[in-house]
Every structure is written in structure tokens, then in C-alpha cells.
Design a protein around this motif. Structure first.
Motif, PDB file in Angstrom:
ATOM      1  N   GLY A 177      10.893 -14.897  30.171  1.00 31.57           N
ATOM      2  CA  GLY A 177      12.117 -15.583  29.803  1.00 31.57           C
ATOM      3  C   GLY A 177      13.151 -14.705  29.124  1.00 31.57           C
ATOM      4  O   GLY A 177      14.261 -15.179  28.834  1.00 31.57           O
ATOM      5  N   ARG A 178      12.820 -13.443  28.887  1.00 32.74           N
ATOM      6  CA  ARG A 178      13.727 -12.604  28.100  1.00 32.74           C
ATOM      7  C   ARG A 178      14.980 -12.200  28.862  1.00 32.74           C
ATOM      8  O   ARG A 178      16.079 -12.201  28.298  1.00 32.74           O
ATOM      9  N   VAL A 183      20.860 -12.832  29.609  1.00 33.66           N
ATOM     10  CA  VAL A 183      22.020 -13.171  30.446  1.00 33.66           C
ATOM     11  C   VAL A 183      22.781 -14.343  29.837  1.00 33.66           C
ATOM     12  O   VAL A 183      24.021 -14.344  29.787  1.00 33.66           O
ATOM     13  N   PHE A 184      22.050 -15.341  29.353  1.00 27.79           N
ATOM     14  CA  PHE A 184      22.703 -16.492  28.721  1.00 27.79           C
ATOM     15  C   PHE A 184      23.486 -16.081  27.478  1.00 27.79           C
ATOM     16  O   PHE A 184      24.626 -16.507  27.288  1.00 27.79           O
ATOM     17  N   LEU A 241       6.885 -22.655  13.332  1.00 25.01           N
ATOM     18  CA  LEU A 241       8.289 -22.886  13.592  1.00 25.01           C
ATOM     19  C   LEU A 241       8.547 -23.347  15.017  1.00 25.01           C
ATOM     20  O   LEU A 241       9.678 -23.543  15.414  1.00 25.01           O
ATOM     21  N   GLY A 242       7.507 -23.497  15.797  1.00 20.57           N
ATOM     22  CA  GLY A 242       7.668 -24.067  17.115  1.00 20.57           C
ATOM     23  C   GLY A 242       8.267 -23.129  18.134  1.00 20.57           C
ATOM     24  O   GLY A 242       8.737 -23.570  19.171  1.00 20.57           O
ATOM     25  N   VAL A 243       8.310 -21.826  17.852  1.00 20.33           N
ATOM     26  CA  VAL A 243       8.791 -20.853  18.811  1.00 20.33           C
ATOM     27  C   VAL A 243       7.754 -19.770  18.974  1.00 20.33           C
ATOM     28  O   VAL A 243       6.904 -19.566  18.119  1.00 20.33           O
ATOM     29  N   ARG A 244       7.860 -19.060  20.076  1.00 19.88           N
ATOM     30  CA  ARG A 244       6.881 -18.043  20.407  1.00 19.88           C
ATOM     31  C   ARG A 244       7.056 -16.805  19.569  1.00 19.88           C
ATOM     32  O   ARG A 244       8.141 -16.442  19.233  1.00 19.88           O
TER      33      ARG A 244
END
Length: 244
Positions: A177-178, A183-184, A241-244
């Protein structure tokens, strides 16, 4: 099988919310400050008084030459957006900068590297992107690419610092996903860019792109590739924290 032992889809988010004050106290305090300052300007001041306050704290060229420190630091105490007009593009910007950049990923940076580095990433991105953008504006004015009124333009908020954090937060994502995330981060400021004044987009778009480049540059710093040392049994940032 006991159905109560099965994980529920809301368990993770609830666990992250409960852990937020403990794992990211500096970020939480900053978010509360931003919400309070926003309410003060929007609801506590008259329109003229609010314009005066924000005009003084704006990081335009004239203010940076006249009172650089109040402008640089004071502009980071407000966010330029809306929390109520959910149909506007400003609300989308608020979700990206305040929601993702500050509330989510600044908290992740704070837990991963600690309060000092989180503050350094955010404030460093805010200040450096502002000053570099000012340099671009100065050159653009010399070549007639921007109108002279840009010197007094209203320019305040957390978005440059948040943009730097969004770029650094590439490390929070799985490897697949990086690249889409990068890009986003680079593309979203271009969505509303104004190219009518010359070969450069409007200066705020330039500032967001500079802030993103600064954040991506931090990914190559060895100190930002290592996690903060944790004590035995301390849960990971991903679980809290709910993130990877």
C-alpha cells in the motif's frame, strides 16, 4: 463455541480509542487545542476580529518579514477548514489534514518515535515548507508568475505539517500500500490547484508538495526507520492505535 469469544468488527477501533490518550497524549492535547481555537475564531469572535487575528498570524511574505516567529508558530494553532459544511471541498481537506494527518498519523508517529520526534516532524515540516514556499513566492514575484497581492495573502493552518506527517506515515502501511499512498499524498493537493497565474500552481499547492517531499525525505533517515524501544509486554503501535 462461545460466540462471545469471537472478535467483533468494532473491537479494534474501540481498543484504539481507549488507548489513544495513553499512547498519544501530545497529539490529543494538540487536537483539543485546534478544536478550541477553531471554535473561538468561528463562534467567539466577530468576523472582522477573526480576520484581524488570522491576518496577523498568516505566514505570508509581509508577516514573515515583520514578525516571523508569531506568524510561524501562531499559524499552527489553527486549521483552515470546516467541520460542519460536509458537502464542501473544504471539509474533504479537513478530513485529510486534521483527520488523517493530525488525529490519526501524528498519533502514530508519536507512539512510534515519541513526543519529541513527533513534534519535530510536524513543526519541522510546517516551518520548513512555509519558508521554502516563501522563497518560491519571492522568485515567482520577480518573474511575474504570481500577482503582488500574494504578499498579503491569508495563509495559516496545520496543513503543511500534516502533509509532512502523511508522507512519513507511509511506513505505517503494508508494503503493497505504500506506493498508492505516496501517489495519493502527492496528488490530493493538485486536485484543487490553480494554474491560471503562470507556470506554477497556486502557492498553497506548492507548499503542500514541498511538505510532502520533506516527509518522504525523512523516510531515508536511519533514525526514522527504527521503532522506539519498548519494554517487555508493551503492546505495539498497531494494536493500540489501529494502524500498521
Amino acid at each position: 463455541m462461545n460466540s462471545q469469544s469471537l472478535p467483533r468488527p468494532w473491537d479494534g477501533p474501540l481498543r484504539a480509542v481507549r488507548a489513544y490518550p495513553r499512547r498519544a497524549p501530545l497529539t490529543l492535547a494538540y487536537v483539543c487545542l485546534l478544536l478550541a481555537s477553531h471554535a473561538w475564531v468561528v463562534y467567539g469572535l466577530s468576523a472582522d476580529r477573526a480576520d484581524t487575528v488570522l491576518g496577523y498570524l498568516s505566514t505570508n511574505l509581509d508577516n514573515l518579514q515583520d514578525h516571523p516567529l508569531p506568524a510561524l508558530l501562531g499559524s499552527a494553532l489553527f486549521f483552515d477548514g470546516t467541520l460542519t459544511d460536509v458537502t464542501s471541498t473544504d471539509f474533504i481537506g479537513t478530513l485529510i489534514t486534521l483527520g488523517l494527518g493530525v488525529c490519526c498519523f501524528l498519533a502514530w508517529v508519536e507512539y512510534r518515535w515519541g513526543k519529541r520526534r513527533a513534534a519535530a516532524v510536524f513543526l519541522g515540516g510546517h516551518v520548513a515548507a512555509t519558508l521554502l514556499t516563501a522563497a518560491v513566492i519571492t522568485v515567482a514575484l520577480q518573474h511575474g508568475w504570481y500577482p503582488t497581492v500574494v504578499r498579503q495573502s491569508l495563509d495559516y493552518g496545520v496543513s503543511y505539517g500534516a502533509q509532512t506527517v502523511l508522507a512519513v506515515a507511509t511506513l505505517a502501511l503494508p508494503r503493497w500500500g505504500r506506493l498508492p499512498w505516496a501517489v495519493f499524498v502527492l496528488a490530493w493537493p493538485l486536485g484543487g490547484a490553480d494554474w491560471t497565474t503562470g507556470p506554477l500552481p497556486d502557492f498553497t499547492t506548492v507548499g503542500h508538495l514541498i511538505a510532502a517531499v520533506l516527509g518522504f525525505g525523512l523516510l531515508g533517515v536511519p533514525a526514522f526507520r527504527r521503532r522506539r524501544v519498548r519494554t517487555a509486554g508493551q503492546p505495539s503501535a498497531a494494536s493500540d492505535l489501529g494502524v500498521r
